[in-house]
Design a protein around this motif. Sequence first.
Motif, PDB file in Angstrom:
ATOM      1  N   ALA A 272       0.828  -1.203   0.000  1.00 56.32           N
ATOM      2  CA  ALA A 272       0.000   0.000   0.000  1.00 56.32           C
ATOM      3  C   ALA A 272       0.866   1.258   0.000  1.00 56.32           C
ATOM      4  N   LYS A 273       1.913   1.270   0.830  1.00 58.36           N
ATOM      5  CA  LYS A 273       2.807   2.422   0.859  1.00 58.36           C
ATOM      6  C   LYS A 273       3.490   2.604  -0.487  1.00 58.36           C
ATOM      7  N   GLY A 274       3.887   1.489  -1.092  1.00 60.10           N
ATOM      8  CA  GLY A 274       4.538   1.551  -2.399  1.00 60.10           C
ATOM      9  C   GLY A 274       3.626   2.115  -3.463  1.00 60.10           C
TER      10      GLY A 274
ATOM     11  N   GLY B 265       4.575  10.078  -6.845  1.00 59.36           N
ATOM     12  CA  GLY B 265       5.720  10.333  -7.718  1.00 59.36           C
ATOM     13  C   GLY B 265       5.293  10.638  -9.140  1.00 59.36           C
ATOM     14  N   ARG B 266       4.315   9.885  -9.639  1.00 58.35           N
ATOM     15  CA  ARG B 266       3.812  10.140 -10.986  1.00 58.35           C
ATOM     16  C   ARG B 266       3.088  11.477 -11.061  1.00 58.35           C
ATOM     17  N   ALA B 267       2.318  11.793 -10.022  1.00 56.59           N
ATOM     18  CA  ALA B 267       1.536  13.029 -10.018  1.00 56.59           C
ATOM     19  C   ALA B 267       2.430  14.270 -10.048  1.00 56.59           C
TER      20      ALA B 267
ATOM     21  N   GLU C 275      10.984   4.369  -6.103  1.00 58.31           N
ATOM     22  CA  GLU C 275      10.953   3.898  -4.712  1.00 58.31           C
ATOM     23  C   GLU C 275       9.634   3.192  -4.426  1.00 58.31           C
ATOM     24  N   GLY C 276       8.561   3.734  -4.943  1.00 59.71           N
ATOM     25  CA  GLY C 276       7.252   3.128  -4.749  1.00 59.71           C
ATOM     26  C   GLY C 276       7.175   1.754  -5.378  1.00 59.71           C
ATOM     27  N   ARG C 277       7.689   1.627  -6.590  1.00 58.18           N
ATOM     28  CA  ARG C 277       7.687   0.326  -7.260  1.00 58.18           C
ATOM     29  C   ARG C 277       8.538  -0.688  -6.490  1.00 58.18           C
TER      30      ARG C 277
END
Length: 57
Positions: free
Chosen positions: A14-16, A23-25, A34-36
Amino acid sequence: MAANEKSKAKTEQAKGKAKEAVGRAVGNERLTAEGRAEQSKGDARQAKEKTKDTFRH
Protein backbone atom coordinates in the motif's frame (compact mmCIF):
# COMPACT_ATOMS: atom_id res chain seq x y z
CA MET A 1 3.98 -14.42 13.52
CA ALA A 2 2.66 -15.23 10.06
CA ALA A 3 -0.22 -12.81 10.41
CA ASN A 4 2.25 -10.09 11.37
CA GLU A 5 4.36 -10.78 8.29
CA LYS A 6 1.27 -10.79 6.06
CA SER A 7 0.18 -7.43 7.43
CA LYS A 8 3.69 -6.05 6.85
CA ALA A 9 3.48 -7.22 3.24
CA LYS A 10 0.11 -5.52 2.71
CA THR A 11 1.41 -2.33 4.35
CA GLU A 12 4.50 -2.26 2.15
CA GLN A 13 2.40 -2.80 -0.95
CA ALA A 14 0.00 0.00 0.00
CA LYS A 15 2.81 2.42 0.86
CA GLY A 16 4.54 1.55 -2.40
CA LYS A 17 1.40 2.20 -4.44
CA ALA A 18 0.91 5.53 -2.70
CA LYS A 19 4.52 6.57 -3.28
CA GLU A 20 4.34 5.56 -6.92
CA ALA A 21 1.11 7.51 -7.43
CA VAL A 22 2.48 10.63 -5.76
CA GLY A 23 5.72 10.33 -7.72
CA ARG A 24 3.81 10.14 -10.99
CA ALA A 25 1.54 13.03 -10.02
CA VAL A 26 4.41 15.39 -9.28
CA GLY A 27 6.71 14.02 -11.98
CA ASN A 28 9.31 12.70 -9.54
CA GLU A 29 10.91 9.62 -11.11
CA ARG A 30 12.90 8.75 -7.99
CA LEU A 31 9.77 8.63 -5.83
CA THR A 32 8.00 6.55 -8.47
CA ALA A 33 10.89 4.08 -8.52
CA GLU A 34 10.95 3.90 -4.71
CA GLY A 35 7.25 3.13 -4.75
CA ARG A 36 7.69 0.33 -7.26
CA ALA A 37 10.57 -1.11 -5.22
CA GLU A 38 8.52 -1.04 -2.05
CA GLN A 39 5.64 -2.79 -3.81
CA SER A 40 8.03 -5.47 -5.05
CA LYS A 41 9.37 -5.96 -1.56
CA GLY A 42 5.81 -6.40 -0.27
CA ASP A 43 5.01 -8.80 -3.11
CA ALA A 44 8.06 -10.90 -2.27
CA ARG A 45 7.18 -10.99 1.41
CA GLN A 46 3.62 -12.02 0.55
CA ALA A 47 4.84 -14.77 -1.78
CA LYS A 48 7.14 -16.08 0.94
CA GLU A 49 4.25 -16.23 3.42
CA LYS A 50 1.99 -17.98 0.91
CA THR A 51 4.69 -20.57 0.30
CA LYS A 52 5.10 -21.13 4.02
CA ASP A 53 1.33 -21.54 4.37
CA THR A 54 1.28 -24.09 1.55
CA PHE A 55 3.81 -26.28 3.30
CA ARG A 56 2.12 -25.98 6.70
CA HIS A 57 -1.20 -27.41 5.52
